[in-house]
Design a protein around this motif. Structure first.
Motif, PDB file in Angstrom:
ATOM      1  N   GLU A 299       0.811  -1.214   0.000  1.00 48.24           N
ATOM      2  CA  GLU A 299       0.000   0.000   0.000  1.00 48.24           C
ATOM      3  C   GLU A 299       0.844   1.263   0.000  1.00 48.24           C
ATOM      4  O   GLU A 299       0.307   2.361   0.132  1.00 48.24           O
ATOM      5  CB  GLU A 299      -0.931   0.000   1.224  1.00 48.24           C
ATOM      6  N   ILE A 300       2.157   1.120  -0.124  1.00 42.45           N
ATOM      7  CA  ILE A 300       3.069   2.257  -0.250  1.00 42.45           C
ATOM      8  C   ILE A 300       3.491   2.340  -1.706  1.00 42.45           C
ATOM      9  O   ILE A 300       4.169   1.443  -2.216  1.00 42.45           O
ATOM     10  CB  ILE A 300       4.286   2.109   0.684  1.00 42.45           C
ATOM     11  N   LEU A 301       3.072   3.378  -2.399  1.00 42.65           N
ATOM     12  CA  LEU A 301       3.279   3.522  -3.832  1.00 42.65           C
ATOM     13  C   LEU A 301       4.541   4.323  -4.100  1.00 42.65           C
ATOM     14  O   LEU A 301       4.660   5.468  -3.656  1.00 42.65           O
ATOM     15  CB  LEU A 301       2.072   4.207  -4.474  1.00 42.65           C
ATOM     16  N   TRP A 302       5.466   3.708  -4.811  1.00 46.12           N
ATOM     17  CA  TRP A 302       6.740   4.368  -5.142  1.00 46.12           C
ATOM     18  C   TRP A 302       6.558   5.182  -6.421  1.00 46.12           C
ATOM     19  O   TRP A 302       6.005   4.719  -7.400  1.00 46.12           O
ATOM     20  CB  TRP A 302       7.823   3.322  -5.339  1.00 46.12           C
ATOM     21  N   GLY A 303       7.056   6.410  -6.394  1.00 44.51           N
ATOM     22  CA  GLY A 303       6.967   7.263  -7.578  1.00 44.51           C
ATOM     23  C   GLY A 303       5.581   7.834  -7.794  1.00 44.51           C
ATOM     24  O   GLY A 303       5.184   8.064  -8.937  1.00 44.51           O
ATOM     25  N   GLN A 304       4.850   8.076  -6.720  1.00 46.04           N
ATOM     26  CA  GLN A 304       3.517   8.675  -6.800  1.00 46.04           C
ATOM     27  C   GLN A 304       3.469   9.925  -5.921  1.00 46.04           C
ATOM     28  O   GLN A 304       4.253  10.065  -4.982  1.00 46.04           O
ATOM     29  CB  GLN A 304       2.446   7.685  -6.338  1.00 46.04           C
ATOM     30  N   HIS A 305       2.537  10.785  -6.247  1.00 43.65           N
ATOM     31  CA  HIS A 305       2.370  12.032  -5.497  1.00 43.65           C
ATOM     32  C   HIS A 305       0.872  12.301  -5.376  1.00 43.65           C
ATOM     33  O   HIS A 305       0.119  12.066  -6.326  1.00 43.65           O
ATOM     34  CB  HIS A 305       3.067  13.195  -6.203  1.00 43.65           C
ATOM     35  N   PHE A 306       0.416  12.762  -4.212  1.00 47.03           N
ATOM     36  CA  PHE A 306      -1.000  13.022  -4.014  1.00 47.03           C
ATOM     37  C   PHE A 306      -1.456  14.185  -4.891  1.00 47.03           C
ATOM     38  O   PHE A 306      -0.785  15.203  -5.006  1.00 47.03           O
ATOM     39  CB  PHE A 306      -1.291  13.336  -2.545  1.00 47.03           C
ATOM     40  N   GLN A 307      -2.627  14.000  -5.477  1.00 44.47           N
ATOM     41  CA  GLN A 307      -3.174  15.034  -6.340  1.00 44.47           C
ATOM     42  C   GLN A 307      -3.745  16.168  -5.510  1.00 44.47           C
ATOM     43  O   GLN A 307      -4.324  15.960  -4.441  1.00 44.47           O
ATOM     44  CB  GLN A 307      -4.270  14.435  -7.232  1.00 44.47           C
ATOM     45  N   GLU A 308      -3.582  17.388  -6.018  1.00 43.05           N
ATOM     46  CA  GLU A 308      -4.092  18.557  -5.311  1.00 43.05           C
ATOM     47  C   GLU A 308      -5.620  18.510  -5.268  1.00 43.05           C
ATOM     48  O   GLU A 308      -6.268  18.204  -6.269  1.00 43.05           O
ATOM     49  CB  GLU A 308      -3.625  19.843  -5.994  1.00 43.05           C
ATOM     50  N   MET A 309      -6.181  18.815  -4.109  1.00 42.65           N
ATOM     51  CA  MET A 309      -7.625  18.762  -3.929  1.00 42.65           C
ATOM     52  C   MET A 309      -8.208  20.051  -3.372  1.00 42.65           C
ATOM     53  O   MET A 309      -9.386  20.100  -3.056  1.00 42.65           O
ATOM     54  CB  MET A 309      -7.990  17.591  -3.002  1.00 42.65           C
ATOM     55  N   ILE A 310      -7.372  21.080  -3.227  1.00 42.19           N
ATOM     56  CA  ILE A 310      -7.817  22.369  -2.695  1.00 42.19           C
ATOM     57  C   ILE A 310      -7.783  23.400  -3.816  1.00 42.19           C
ATOM     58  O   ILE A 310      -6.778  23.546  -4.509  1.00 42.19           O
ATOM     59  CB  ILE A 310      -6.931  22.815  -1.518  1.00 42.19           C
ATOM     60  N   ARG A 311      -8.879  24.083  -4.006  1.00 40.07           N
ATOM     61  CA  ARG A 311      -8.988  25.153  -4.985  1.00 40.07           C
ATOM     62  C   ARG A 311      -9.388  26.441  -4.277  1.00 40.07           C
ATOM     63  O   ARG A 311     -10.252  26.434  -3.404  1.00 40.07           O
ATOM     64  CB  ARG A 311     -10.025  24.807  -6.054  1.00 40.07           C
ATOM     65  N   VAL A 312      -8.765  27.546  -4.667  1.00 40.66           N
ATOM     66  CA  VAL A 312      -9.021  28.849  -4.059  1.00 40.66           C
ATOM     67  C   VAL A 312      -9.947  29.637  -4.968  1.00 40.66           C
ATOM     68  O   VAL A 312      -9.656  29.828  -6.160  1.00 40.66           O
ATOM     69  CB  VAL A 312      -7.705  29.623  -3.825  1.00 40.66           C
ATOM     70  N   THR A 313     -11.078  30.073  -4.426  1.00 44.60           N
ATOM     71  CA  THR A 313     -12.018  30.910  -5.154  1.00 44.60           C
ATOM     72  C   THR A 313     -12.040  32.306  -4.543  1.00 44.60           C
ATOM     73  O   THR A 313     -11.311  32.598  -3.601  1.00 44.60           O
ATOM     74  CB  THR A 313     -13.433  30.285  -5.114  1.00 44.60           C
ATOM     75  N   HIS A 314     -12.894  33.171  -5.086  1.00 47.90           N
ATOM     76  CA  HIS A 314     -12.976  34.538  -4.577  1.00 47.90           C
ATOM     77  C   HIS A 314     -13.570  34.579  -3.172  1.00 47.90           C
ATOM     78  O   HIS A 314     -13.297  35.507  -2.403  1.00 47.90           O
ATOM     79  CB  HIS A 314     -13.822  35.399  -5.524  1.00 47.90           C
TER      80      HIS A 314
END
Length: 387
Positions: A299-314
């Motif tokens: 369950e430890i993934l080598w060569g992976q990065h978490f995708q961004e899930m936060i977006r900034v609005t007005h």
């Protein structure tokens, strides 16, 4: 390599680890040390005076039992108390002669059978008061029994309400709303191999502050059935977290890390279990909680990065929890952190050190360098003038 492609958006989790290496090179199947929901599947045997320990800490015992068992326990406690005091009132009426002589002034009005005595006990403890049965001033013993029953009924009601509230406000229920990602990843951060995983609060408008902790648990099973369990703490950068938005917890794989010599190929052969926890205080109740989970090498993934899930609005920050477990593939060498550090150090240019024997020599060296710079600038100026 395309870094925009989503990979491993869903990792299948199981409570079984495929195998564990024994001291005689034998691989045997085993259960997780800590399950994905944070519970430990452990069976305890031969505890000295186990029943005495449960009774001594009766409040915790009642809080930990299941709801249906608690309902049955308190239902029986009420029924037994009604029955016990009903028997007492029946005995009082029997000894006073209320059963034989209806014209006699009774201890308790309208109690001339066991059924009537039981109903009087129920009405007294639940304060129903139908108006047919009541105490008289003829028997002091009956008045004392009624007083004792009222006090005991208050204690039973207090215990029932306290246990019910404690179970509803249980830390386990709150811990289910603060969760970890299904997988952990290994990627490069600031030119260092790092192990990271995500933690987030799934409730709205609940900012909690807590501390993250991680341990590497290894199991060594002997052929005789004995199992040795070792624990090693992992150093976490910025372990104190205010969990306003989902946060990625990072462990930098340095020479002091137990993963320093583990490469991508070695990771699949390892038999450890990464146990992570997040201990925090809820801002609404002020109760201390802890959420736990574990990661196996698969369950430890080598060569992976978490995708961004936060977006900034007005107006606000938008958090898309649909991307909580999504990762993207990134370019990461399949070397261990030790091999990667050696490779970086070998690629760095080597400068010949300047040996200075005395402070005077240092001044002369600086002056000589400045004179050479002035000569070079003067010669370039003369060439430009001739042109």
């Amino acid at each position: 390599m395309n870094s925009g492609t989503v990979q491993y958006c869903e990792v299948k989790c199981s409570d079984e680890i495929p195998c564990v290496l024994t001291d005689d090179n034998y691989y045997s199947k085993k259960k997780r040390y800590v399950k994905k929901d944070g519970s430990c599947k452990m069976v305890v045997h031969h505890v000295p005076e186990q029943w005495l320990l449960w009774v001594t800490d009766i409040f915790t015992t009642l809080v930990e039992i299941r709801w249906r068992v608690m309902f049955l326990t308190f239902a029986f406690s009420y029924i037994l108390s009604w029955l016990f005091f009903g028997i007492l009132f029946w005995i009082i009426a029997l000894t006073h002669g209320d059963m034989k002589d209806p014209t006699n002034e009774p201890c308790v009005y309208e109690v001339r059978s066991f059924t009537a005595a039981f109903l009087f006990s129920l009405e007294t403890q639940t304060t129903i008061g139908y108006g047919f049965r009541g105490m008289s001033e003829n028997c002091m013993i009956a008045i004392i029994v009624v007083t004792i029953q009222d006090v005991i009924s208050v204690f039973i009601d207090t215990i029932v309400i306290g246990i019910a509230v404690a179970k509803m406000a249980s830390a386990r229920k709150r811990a289910q709303t603060v969760g970890f990602s299904n997988c952990a990843v290994i990627s490069l951060r600031e030119d260092h191999l790092c192990l990271s995983w995500r933690v987030g609060d799934f409730r709205r408008n609940h900012m909690v502050e807590g501390m993250a902790h991680a341990q590497l648990v290894r199991h060594l099973a002997h052929s005789t059935g004995k199992v040795n369990v070792t624990y090693k703490d992992l150093n976490i950068e910025e372990k104190n977290i205010i969990l306003a938005t989902p946060t990625t917890i990072v462990h930098k794989i340095t020479p002091g890390s137990p993963l320093y010599k583990v490469s991508c190929k070695d990771l699949r052969k390892e038999n450890f279990e990464l146990v992570v926890s997040f201990t925090y205080t809820d801002d609404c109740t002020g109760i201390l909680h802890q959420t736990r989970t574990s990661y196996t090498p698969s369950e430890i993934l080598w060569g992976q990065h978490f995708q961004e899930m936060i977006r900034v609005t007005h107006r606000n920050y938008r958090v898309d929890y649909a991307l909580f477990n999504h990762t993207v593939k990134v370019l990461v060498p399949e070397l261990s952190a030790e091999e990667y550090d050696l490779k970086k150090s070998s690629q760095q240019p080597k400068h010949k050190p300047l040996h200075i024997s005395s402070p005077t020599a240092a001044v002369e060296s600086v002056n000589g360098n400045s004179l050479e710079v002035e000569k070079a600038s003067t010669s370039s100026a003369v060439q430009e003038h001739e042109l």
